[in-house]
Scaffold this motif. Structure first.
Motif, PDB file in Angstrom:
ATOM      1  N   LEU A   7      44.345  39.051  32.155  1.00 31.66           N
ATOM      2  CA  LEU A   7      44.743  37.675  32.446  1.00 31.66           C
ATOM      3  C   LEU A   7      45.239  37.547  33.877  1.00 31.66           C
ATOM      4  O   LEU A   7      44.809  36.655  34.617  1.00 31.66           O
ATOM      5  CB  LEU A   7      45.828  37.224  31.463  1.00 31.66           C
ATOM      6  CG  LEU A   7      46.381  35.819  31.670  1.00 31.66           C
ATOM      7  CD1 LEU A   7      45.277  34.772  31.574  1.00 31.66           C
ATOM      8  CD2 LEU A   7      47.478  35.543  30.665  1.00 31.66           C
ATOM      9  N   LEU A   8      46.116  38.437  34.293  1.00 28.52           N
ATOM     10  CA  LEU A   8      46.665  38.366  35.646  1.00 28.52           C
ATOM     11  C   LEU A   8      45.580  38.587  36.703  1.00 28.52           C
ATOM     12  O   LEU A   8      45.544  37.886  37.713  1.00 28.52           O
ATOM     13  CB  LEU A   8      47.800  39.384  35.800  1.00 28.52           C
ATOM     14  CG  LEU A   8      49.011  39.129  34.894  1.00 28.52           C
ATOM     15  CD1 LEU A   8      49.986  40.286  34.999  1.00 28.52           C
ATOM     16  CD2 LEU A   8      49.680  37.809  35.198  1.00 28.52           C
ATOM     17  N   GLU A   9      44.695  39.521  36.460  1.00 29.84           N
ATOM     18  CA  GLU A   9      43.607  39.781  37.410  1.00 29.84           C
ATOM     19  C   GLU A   9      42.628  38.608  37.474  1.00 29.84           C
ATOM     20  O   GLU A   9      42.060  38.330  38.530  1.00 29.84           O
ATOM     21  CB  GLU A   9      42.889  41.074  37.055  1.00 29.84           C
ATOM     22  CG  GLU A   9      43.732  42.304  37.372  1.00 29.84           C
ATOM     23  CD  GLU A   9      43.104  43.614  36.917  1.00 29.84           C
ATOM     24  OE1 GLU A   9      42.225  43.591  36.013  1.00 29.84           O
ATOM     25  OE2 GLU A   9      43.518  44.652  37.448  1.00 29.84           O
ATOM     26  N   ALA A  10      42.443  37.895  36.357  1.00 29.50           N
ATOM     27  CA  ALA A  10      41.549  36.743  36.334  1.00 29.50           C
ATOM     28  C   ALA A  10      42.037  35.639  37.277  1.00 29.50           C
ATOM     29  O   ALA A  10      41.230  34.847  37.776  1.00 29.50           O
ATOM     30  CB  ALA A  10      41.412  36.195  34.919  1.00 29.50           C
ATOM     31  N   TYR A  11      43.333  35.612  37.524  1.00 35.41           N
ATOM     32  CA  TYR A  11      43.913  34.616  38.432  1.00 35.41           C
ATOM     33  C   TYR A  11      44.255  35.232  39.789  1.00 35.41           C
ATOM     34  O   TYR A  11      45.098  34.746  40.515  1.00 35.41           O
ATOM     35  CB  TYR A  11      45.114  33.922  37.776  1.00 35.41           C
ATOM     36  CG  TYR A  11      44.611  33.018  36.684  1.00 35.41           C
ATOM     37  CD1 TYR A  11      44.206  31.727  36.970  1.00 35.41           C
ATOM     38  CD2 TYR A  11      44.445  33.501  35.391  1.00 35.41           C
ATOM     39  CE1 TYR A  11      43.672  30.914  35.982  1.00 35.41           C
ATOM     40  CE2 TYR A  11      43.918  32.693  34.392  1.00 35.41           C
ATOM     41  CZ  TYR A  11      43.535  31.407  34.702  1.00 35.41           C
ATOM     42  OH  TYR A  11      42.987  30.603  33.722  1.00 35.41           O
ATOM     43  N   ARG A  12      43.537  36.302  40.109  1.00 36.82           N
ATOM     44  CA  ARG A  12      43.585  36.965  41.422  1.00 36.82           C
ATOM     45  C   ARG A  12      44.969  37.477  41.805  1.00 36.82           C
ATOM     46  O   ARG A  12      45.347  37.458  42.969  1.00 36.82           O
ATOM     47  CB  ARG A  12      43.030  36.029  42.511  1.00 36.82           C
ATOM     48  CG  ARG A  12      41.604  35.605  42.255  1.00 36.82           C
ATOM     49  CD  ARG A  12      41.036  34.687  43.318  1.00 36.82           C
ATOM     50  NE  ARG A  12      41.868  33.582  43.751  1.00 36.82           N
ATOM     51  CZ  ARG A  12      41.961  32.401  43.143  1.00 36.82           C
ATOM     52  NH1 ARG A  12      41.278  32.166  42.063  1.00 36.82           N
ATOM     53  NH2 ARG A  12      42.723  31.459  43.649  1.00 36.82           N
ATOM     54  N   LEU A  13      45.724  37.930  40.814  1.00 37.19           N
ATOM     55  CA  LEU A  13      47.009  38.558  41.087  1.00 37.19           C
ATOM     56  C   LEU A  13      46.774  40.057  41.216  1.00 37.19           C
ATOM     57  O   LEU A  13      46.128  40.671  40.365  1.00 37.19           O
ATOM     58  CB  LEU A  13      48.006  38.256  39.969  1.00 37.19           C
ATOM     59  CG  LEU A  13      48.447  36.794  39.927  1.00 37.19           C
ATOM     60  CD1 LEU A  13      49.085  36.456  38.604  1.00 37.19           C
ATOM     61  CD2 LEU A  13      49.388  36.501  41.075  1.00 37.19           C
ATOM     62  N   ASP A  14      47.287  40.624  42.279  1.00 38.37           N
ATOM     63  CA  ASP A  14      47.094  42.036  42.591  1.00 38.37           C
ATOM     64  C   ASP A  14      48.136  42.872  41.849  1.00 38.37           C
ATOM     65  O   ASP A  14      49.331  42.787  42.147  1.00 38.37           O
ATOM     66  CB  ASP A  14      47.229  42.230  44.106  1.00 38.37           C
ATOM     67  CG  ASP A  14      47.047  43.658  44.537  1.00 38.37           C
ATOM     68  OD1 ASP A  14      46.302  44.401  43.871  1.00 38.37           O
ATOM     69  OD2 ASP A  14      47.661  44.029  45.556  1.00 38.37           O
TER      70      ASP A  14
END
Length: 77
Positions: A7-14
């Motif tokens: 989920l976090l990676e889907a919203y471009r969070l590193d």
């Protein structure tokens, strides 16, 4: 934990760190995300020594993940 990472990676969070209980992300707009989450009563940890970091507690609760995704959608809009 994989659901949270996805989920976090889907919203471009590193993702910069992870334990069995938390995922820490880095983003230039982390202060705004922290504010958005707080406005929705979602509590995450911000780091005073690294303002681009936020730490999320892991959850298996689908309703919490859905609420988090709704916040991420509003934040990235």
């Amino acid at each position: 934990s994989q659901q949270m990472r996805d989920l976090l990676e889907a919203y471009r969070l590193d993702i910069v760190g992870q334990t069995g209980l938390f995922v820490t992300v880095n983003d230039d707009d982390a202060p705004a995300l922290h504010e958005r989450l707080a406005s929705e009563a979602m509590w995450v940890r911000a780091f005073s020594y690294s303002p681009n970091w936020i730490r999320f507690g892991l959850t298996a609760d689908k309703a919490v993940l859905q609420k988090l995704e709704a916040c991420l959608i509003k934040w990235r809009a």
